[in-house]
Design an enzyme around this catalytic site. Structure first.
Site, PDB file in Angstrom:
ATOM      1  N   GLY A 145      81.949  36.375  28.815  1.00 15.94           N
ATOM      2  CA  GLY A 145      81.548  37.325  29.537  1.00 15.94           C
ATOM      3  C   GLY A 145      80.175  37.936  29.363  1.00 15.94           C
ATOM      4  CD  GLU A 146      78.327  41.460  32.204  1.00 15.33           C
ATOM      5  OE1 GLU A 146      77.477  41.318  32.522  1.00 15.33           O
ATOM      6  OE2 GLU A 146      79.441  41.688  33.031  1.00 15.33           O
ATOM      7  N   GLY A 147      77.326  36.902  29.815  1.00 12.00           N
ATOM      8  CA  GLY A 147      76.333  35.782  29.194  1.00 12.00           C
ATOM      9  C   GLY A 147      76.828  35.578  27.758  1.00 12.00           C
TER      10      GLY A 147
END
Length: 154
Positions: A145-147
């Site tokens: 998540g989030e990269g």
């Protein structure tokens, strides 16, 4: 859509988006920190109770060292996460770099710690009766998540 529904000033959309990403990355790092701390607590408790070859799993030096190494690494990650959050609060211009470092390091470490905790629990680590199996699934999602870590390294 009326201008009254707009967040921030016109032309500030990218800045708001970047700020949201920075906060989310620090948040993912903090979540990973909590998850690995919980996993270590579960593994240490289990090691203190589970008997193998006539003594508690935690009485074996290899397990003691494994738990100690995890605790030390978690504490180092905690410092990194807190430092990133403090940078954000100070509006440090380098915050985005440090948020990425904290997210990458903490979520990767969380995955490693949770896998090691599953190892301490052995086959029981896969059973729904122990929350560690869920930690394993959640740790992987937290890592993505989030990269992904690969994106943060870039």
């Amino acid at each position: 859509m009326p201008a009254s529904h707009r967040l921030g000033e016109e032309g500030q959309g990218m800045a708001l988006t970047q700020d949201t990403l920075i906060r989310a990355r620090i948040g993912h790092a903090a979540i990973a920190l909590g998850r690995m701390t919980g996993a270590l607590q579960l593994a240490a408790q289990y090691a203190g109770h589970r008997q193998v070859f006539g003594k508690a799993v935690g009485d074996h030096q290899g397990i003691q060292w494994m738990l100690a190494d995890m605790a030390a690494r978690i504490e180092a990650a905690r410092c990194l996460v807190y430092s990133s959050a403090q940078r954000y609060d100070r509006r440090d211009p380098e915050t985005s770099i440090h948020a990425s470092i904290a997210k990458m390091h903490s979520t990767d470490l969380c995955m490693r710690v949770v896998v090691d905790c599953v190892q301490v629990l052995g086959g029981n680590g896969y059973l729904n009766a122990y929350p560690i199996e869920r930690f394993l699934r959640d740790a992987k999602m937290n890592q993505i998540g989030e990269g992904t870590s690969e994106i943060h390294r870039t």
